[in-house]
Each structure stands twice: as structure tokens, then as C-alpha cells.
Write a protein that holds these residues in place. Structure first.
Motif, PDB file in Angstrom:
ATOM      1  N   PHE A  35      32.960   8.729  -5.467  1.00  0.00           N
ATOM      2  CA  PHE A  35      32.151   7.624  -5.963  1.00  0.00           C
ATOM      3  C   PHE A  35      32.836   6.293  -5.642  1.00  0.00           C
ATOM      4  N   TYR A  37      32.643   2.602  -7.562  1.00  0.00           N
ATOM      5  CA  TYR A  37      32.160   1.837  -8.693  1.00  0.00           C
ATOM      6  C   TYR A  37      32.524   0.373  -8.482  1.00  0.00           C
ATOM      7  N   LEU A  47      27.860   2.017 -10.902  1.00  0.00           N
ATOM      8  CA  LEU A  47      27.918   2.920  -9.761  1.00  0.00           C
ATOM      9  C   LEU A  47      27.299   2.259  -8.536  1.00  0.00           C
ATOM     10  N   ARG A  50      27.456   7.418  -4.273  1.00  0.00           N
ATOM     11  CA  ARG A  50      28.127   8.695  -4.493  1.00  0.00           C
ATOM     12  C   ARG A  50      27.973   9.569  -3.258  1.00  0.00           C
ATOM     13  N   LEU A 102      36.974  11.702 -14.106  1.00  0.00           N
ATOM     14  CA  LEU A 102      37.185  11.149 -12.780  1.00  0.00           C
ATOM     15  C   LEU A 102      38.625  10.670 -12.627  1.00  0.00           C
TER      16      LEU A 102
ATOM     17  N   ARG B  94      28.194  12.027 -18.848  1.00  0.00           N
ATOM     18  CA  ARG B  94      27.542  12.458 -17.622  1.00  0.00           C
ATOM     19  C   ARG B  94      26.954  13.848 -17.771  1.00  0.00           C
ATOM     20  N   TYR B  98      27.643  15.087 -11.683  1.00  0.00           N
ATOM     21  CA  TYR B  98      27.043  13.841 -11.273  1.00  0.00           C
ATOM     22  C   TYR B  98      27.873  12.657 -11.758  1.00  0.00           C
ATOM     23  N   GLU B  99      27.390  11.458 -11.418  1.00  0.00           N
ATOM     24  CA  GLU B  99      28.168  10.281 -11.761  1.00  0.00           C
ATOM     25  C   GLU B  99      28.251  10.089 -13.263  1.00  0.00           C
ATOM     26  N   GLN B 100      29.298   9.386 -13.666  1.00  0.00           N
ATOM     27  CA  GLN B 100      29.463   9.054 -15.071  1.00  0.00           C
ATOM     28  C   GLN B 100      28.844   7.693 -15.344  1.00  0.00           C
TER      29      GLN B 100
END
Lengths: 114, 111
Positions: A35, A37, A47, A50, A102, B94, B98-100
Motif C-alpha cells: 500500500f 498511504y 489510502l 494498493r 501493517l 479492516r 484489504y486496506e486498513q
């Protein structure tokens, strides 16, 4: 430890030009996600784009695109037609296929010159 | 649809005081996270909750405790604040893989 490295603490680009932010990562997993950000001065994490590691095609979102080189573990972000509103900190991050959190790089401060 | 909300937005504590940071999400996400962000650093994971009823340590858990109160809420507690815990704290949630989605952050200063 699985790390994410952003080697450019700061980048500067002229408005309307193109800039590329670099990111490399280390992982032992085969299933992972990458990702980018954006964090403006408001500090909200937004975001940008991705990429699933299993996909060969590079992700694109309007003026933002990535160059994903899986073998080299490289994931760079290209911003085309830079705008003043693009000025922010940009963080590269890696996530696994499960519910783990993450792992972030230290960020690149992007300055847009009018 | 508020997304991820955090309270308070700002807090000043004296060394040794305790406090709880609150986080709630209305997106029906299973997983929730607490990160801290220090100057010149990216976000570092403190604790996470993969699902209601479970919590796990992240990279920097010392000095913190968490509670997953229900599917919506995930709180972070500092039992005895120290100056080293001065930071910006982010909550995120999330759907797995997938994205947070991040909350607006809490700026905490410990004097």
C-alpha cells in the motif's frame, strides 16, 4: 523482522511534473499486499493505492501508479501531473494475508513547487 | 457513516497518570489495530485484535493494554504514562487482506 524501507526522506517536484517515490520491502510470505498511504498536515492517513502481490499487473488510480517488481521486492509510486494538493508525507506499507497489522516505512516528505 | 472515530483528539498527562484511548468503527470490520507514530518514523503496531474476543501484541506493546469490548470498539490503556509514550496514536480497522481504514489520531503528550 520484515521491514519496509523508504530511502528518500524528502522529494521535491515542480507542479505538473512527474515524481517517483521509492520503496523496498523484505518478506518471507508469498501472500501479501502493498500500500501507499498519504498523510497531509491534518495527519489523516489516506489510502492512495494498493497492490496484491499475486497480481502481475501494476495498479493504477488516476494520476497515481505503481511499479511493482516482485523479484526485487520493490514497490515505487509514480505521481503524474503533480498538484499542490499532493504535498504530504507518503508512507509505503506491507500487509500479510491474515489479520496482522501493517509494517510501514519511515515516509517520504513530498514538496510540490508552484 | 463515520468510519473510524477516536476520542480524545488531544490529551496531556503527567508522568504516572493513567488514561484510556477509545476507538470505534461502524464498518462491521472484524480486525482492529492500534499504532503509534513518532517524529521521523512510520506507524508502528502496538496491539491488534483479529476478531472480537482476541488480542495480540504488535511491535511495541510494552506499557500498554487493550480491550476489544465488542466488534465495534477497541480501547488502548496506558496504566502509568511515561514521557516515552508521547506520540500520536492511530486506531484502524479492516476486512482481512484489504486496506486498513484509519481514525483521525490522538495526540498524547506526557510531561
Amino acid at each position: 523482522a520484515q521491514t519496509v524501507t523508504q530511502s528518500q526522506p524528502e522529494m521535491s517536484v515542480q507542479e505538473a511534473e512527474t515524481v517517483t517515490l521509492s520503496c523496498t520491502y523484505d518478506t518471507s510470505e508469498s501472500d501479501y499486499y502493498l500500500f501507499w498511504y498519504k498523510q497531509p498536515p491534518s495527519r489523516q492517513m489516506i489510502l492512495v493505492i494498493r497492490q496484491e502481490a499475486y497480481k502481475q499487473q501494476n495498479a493504477t488510480e488516476n494520476r497515481f501508479s505503481v511499479n511493482f517488481q516482485k523479484a526485487a521486492k520493490s514497490f515505487s509510486l509514480k505521481i503524474s501531473d503533480s498538484q499542490l494538493g499532493d504535498a504530504a508525507m507518503y508512507f509505503c506499507a506491507r500487509g500479510g494475508g491474515g489479520a496482522d497489522g501493517l509494517t510501514f516505512g519511515k515516509g517520504t516528505h513530498l514538496i510540490i513547487q508552484p | 457513516n463515520a468510519g473510524v472515530t477516536q476520542t480524545p483528539k488531544f490529551q496531556v498527562l503527567k508522568t504516572g497518570q493513567s488514561m484510556t484511548l477509545q476507538c470505534a468503527q461502524d464498518m462491521n470490520h472484524n480486525s482492529m489495530y492500534w499504532y503509534r507514530q513518532d517524529p521521523g518514523m512510520g506507524l508502528r503496531l502496538i496491539y491488534y485484535s483479529a476478531s472480537e474476543g482476541t488480542t495480540d501484541k504488535g511491535e511495541v506493546p510494552n506499557g500498554y493494554n487493550v480491550s476489544r469490548l465488542n466488534k465495534r470498539e477497541f480501547s488502548l490503556r496506558l496504566e502509568s504514562a511515561a514521557p516515552s509514550q508521547t506520540s500520536v496514536y492511530f486506531c484502524a480497522s479492516r476486512v482481512t487482506s484489504y486496506e486498513q481504514y484509519f481514525g483521525p489520531g490522538t495526540r498524547l503528550t506526557v510531561t
